[in-house]
Design a protein around this motif. Structure first.
Motif, mmCIF file in Angstrom:
data_model
loop_
_atom_site.group_PDB
_atom_site.id
_atom_site.type_symbol
_atom_site.label_atom_id
_atom_site.label_comp_id
_atom_site.label_asym_id
_atom_site.label_seq_id
_atom_site.Cartn_x
_atom_site.Cartn_y
_atom_site.Cartn_z
ATOM 1 N N ALA A 151 0.840 -1.196 0.000
ATOM 2 C CA ALA A 151 0.000 0.000 0.000
ATOM 3 C C ALA A 151 0.874 1.245 0.000
ATOM 4 N N LEU A 152 0.320 2.344 -0.511
ATOM 5 C CA LEU A 152 1.081 3.588 -0.592
ATOM 6 C C LEU A 152 1.552 4.041 0.786
ATOM 7 N N ALA A 153 0.714 3.897 1.782
ATOM 8 C CA ALA A 153 1.109 4.325 3.129
ATOM 9 C C ALA A 153 2.341 3.573 3.607
ATOM 10 N N ASP A 154 2.388 2.263 3.357
ATOM 11 C CA ASP A 154 3.556 1.471 3.732
ATOM 12 C C ASP A 154 4.778 1.892 2.917
ATOM 13 N N SER A 155 4.545 2.209 1.637
ATOM 14 C CA SER A 155 5.638 2.628 0.769
ATOM 15 C C SER A 155 6.252 3.934 1.257
ATOM 16 N N LEU A 156 5.406 4.851 1.709
ATOM 17 C CA LEU A 156 5.912 6.132 2.191
ATOM 18 C C LEU A 156 6.764 5.958 3.442
ATOM 19 N N VAL A 157 6.337 5.091 4.336
ATOM 20 C CA VAL A 157 7.126 4.837 5.544
ATOM 21 C C VAL A 157 8.494 4.250 5.163
ATOM 22 N N ALA A 158 8.479 3.281 4.266
ATOM 23 C CA ALA A 158 9.736 2.650 3.841
ATOM 24 C C ALA A 158 10.652 3.653 3.156
ATOM 25 N N MET A 159 10.091 4.527 2.313
ATOM 26 C CA MET A 159 10.910 5.484 1.584
ATOM 27 C C MET A 159 11.467 6.566 2.506
ATOM 28 N N ARG A 160 10.679 7.018 3.467
ATOM 29 C CA ARG A 160 11.194 7.999 4.417
ATOM 30 C C ARG A 160 12.363 7.425 5.218
#
Length: 544
Positions: free
Chosen positions: A214-223
């Motif tokens: 999910a995008l939310a998980d992707s954002l956490v990983a990318m940050r």
């Protein structure tokens, strides 16, 4: 140097023991920053006189360089790889399976369905296994013993092979009757049954069934990944799509980060070949974007990798196992380069073996296929024939290389390619002497993202143990400042950006890193030097 007086405001005066601008100014003692850019680079007294009320950032005891750019990174893959089971230290397939059993939630059940492209069981993912450390070949049976009906897919350290268990093969519909896809190989046993090893594009037969996070998980990983890059002095990334399309679209994640005000990296995002038609239809061009996110070139693969012996060679490997794997036919490759160029899109081409490198030089060097906004580039260029070492500079092609690869590959190159061909492998010195633009990166997650490894390898041509003692083909070593420029000026030119980009000269973005040792006068300390601060657009994003 005389510096004109400046109006007081939010000016920032940065001072350090030595500041490498990587421009004509050479080294200076201070930087004056205004509105996120370098207003002046000069000695401390001159800048104090020009802006007496500027806020001070005193980094005495440190050496400052321009912020480093990793010119070849699989950014979203790496962001999620940091959360997967790390198999890089496994000494055998059995050890790898044990790591999976210890590090992943195993849920045994027979509920397995692919009717809607999903599965009742979560996929177990891992990466980093290296067959050169093993005496036996990985097989699905080893994974079946620990995972049963739960699908397992493990990516090799070079990202050119996948190792899957029986459940994953079954879920993807791969059996003895499944033909090899174009550009890929399903490794089979003596009876013709798949062993679980999938080379090159064959891996997509499995990975296309794995739903992206999910995008939310992707954002956490990318940050989290961005924060890690800042600790290493990295302020920019040339981001590449991977071979195995498991993770979310990088551009979607990056744009969401920017919208949230979280993006603190300069990104050049390359285009997957599968997305070329969509990019053309949307009138996307290389160089589109702004100073935070720009469009790069279309990424193509001409061959595989040295480690898996799928790099395409002009002559057979030393063990007689063949000439590797040609991923694209020459006429197809030329047609794609031409179509992209006609629509303003540059080409960035994976070429490792000498046959692939020669084809890339021949096609990308054609004057009628050039793109004004951005140069074509060859990624890796690991094995280049001696007679072709001057061609990239002459033809205006950037060589995007990863010096840290030679730390792990020099013994393999000698074994698989032999001394005659190995002499042209990672030929940094020869390429630089011929005037080639070199852009350095890590190829993370294939290799660690740490740029100190690449700097050290380019300067010494030794692995982490100090072997070989004189350096591997020492004539190909390069000077410390040239290695630094490979992470600063080189990536900027590869992105189609002229001076002062990639430097700390007047007008450049105020992106820089401070180090506790001087990488140019103390190159022996590079493996142990630490980044003490990272600044992006004049903002301190990391301080130790």
């Amino acid at each position: 140097m005389t510096v004109a007086a400046m109006e007081d405001g939010q000016d920032l005066l940065v001072m350090a023991d030595r500041i490498y601008t990587c421009a004509a100014a050479g080294t200076v003692g201070a930087l004056l920053i205004r509105d996120g850019r370098i207003a002046a680079a000069a000695d401390i007294d001159a800048l104090r006189a020009a802006a007496p009320h500027a806020r001070a950032l005193d980094l005495s005891g440190s050496t400052i360089t321009p912020g480093l750019t990793d010119a070849h990174a699989h950014l979203t893959e790496w962001a999620f790889a940091r959360r997967e089971v790390d198999l890089s230290q496994a000494g055998s397939p059995t050890e790898a399976a044990a790591l999976i059993a210890h590090g992943a939630p195993l849920r045994r059940t027979t509920a397995l369905s692919s009717d809607n492209g999903d599965t009742a069981l979560p996929w177990i993912r891992g990466r980093g296994w290296n067959p050169h450390l093993w005496d036996e070949t990985p097989s699905r049976a080893v994974l079946d013993q620990i995972a049963g009906d739960q699908p397992v897919v493990l990516q090799s350290h070079d990202m050119h092979a996948l190792w899957a268990n029986s459940a994953a093969l079954r879920f993807a519909g791969i059996d003895a009757a499944t033909p090899d896809p174009e550009g890929g190989t399903i490794v089979r046993d003596a009876a013709g049954e798949p062993t679980g090893l999938l080379l090159e594009w064959a891996g997509q037969l499995v990975t296309r069934h794995i739903a992206p996070p999910a995008l939310a998980d992707s954002l956490v990983a990318m940050r989290d990944a961005q924060a890690e890059l800042h600790t290493l002095g990295i302020t920019g990334v040339h981001s590449f799509p991977g071979i195995h399309l498991i993770d979310p679209d990088p551009l979607t994640v990056l744009q969401a980060m920017r919208a949230a005000g979280d993006l603190r990296l300069r990104i050049l995002q390359h285009i997957a070949l599968d997305d070329l038609d969509r990019a053309i239809a949307a009138r996307v061009r290389s160089g589109d974007g702004d100073e935070w996110i720009r469009t790069g070139g279309v990424k193509m693969f001409l061959d595989g990798a040295l480690g898996s012996r799928t790099a395409w060679m002009r002559e057979p490997y030393e063990d007689g196992s063949g000439c590797g794997m040609r991923i694209m036919q020459p006429d197809e490759f030329e047609a794609v380069v031409r179509r992209a160029a006609e629509h303003g899109i540059a080409s960035t081409v994976h070429a490792i073996g000498d046959a692939a490198v020669c084809l890339a030089l021949d096609v990308l060097g054609r004057s009628d296929l050039r793109v004004d906004a951005m140069p074509h580039r060859i990624e890796h260029l690991q094995c280049c024939p001696a007679e072709r070492l001057s061609d990239a500079a002459r033809l205006g092609i950037v060589c995007s290389m990863q010096p840290s690869h030679l730390m792990t590959d020099w013994t393999i190159a000698d074994r698989h390619w032999g001394g005659r061909r190995a002499r042209g492998t990672y030929a940094l010195g020869s390429l630089l002497r011929n005037g080639t633009i070199l852009a350095f990166g890590s190829d993370v997650p294939v290799e660690p993202v740490d740029p100190r490894r690449g700097l050290s390898a380019a300067i010494t041509r030794q692995d982490t143990s100090g072997a070989p003692s004189a350096g591997w083909y020492p004539s190909e070593r390069i000077a410390p400042l040239d290695a630094l420029r490979g992470y600063t000026v080189g990536p900027a030119r590869a992105a189609g950006l002229a001076a002062p980009h990639g430097t700390l000269d007047t007008g450049a973005a105020a992106d820089f890193a401070a180090w506790d040792h001087d990488p140019c006068t103390e190159p022996d300390m590079i493996p142990d030097m630490r980044c003490t601060a990272t600044v992006v657009a004049g903002e301190v994003v990391y301080a130790r």
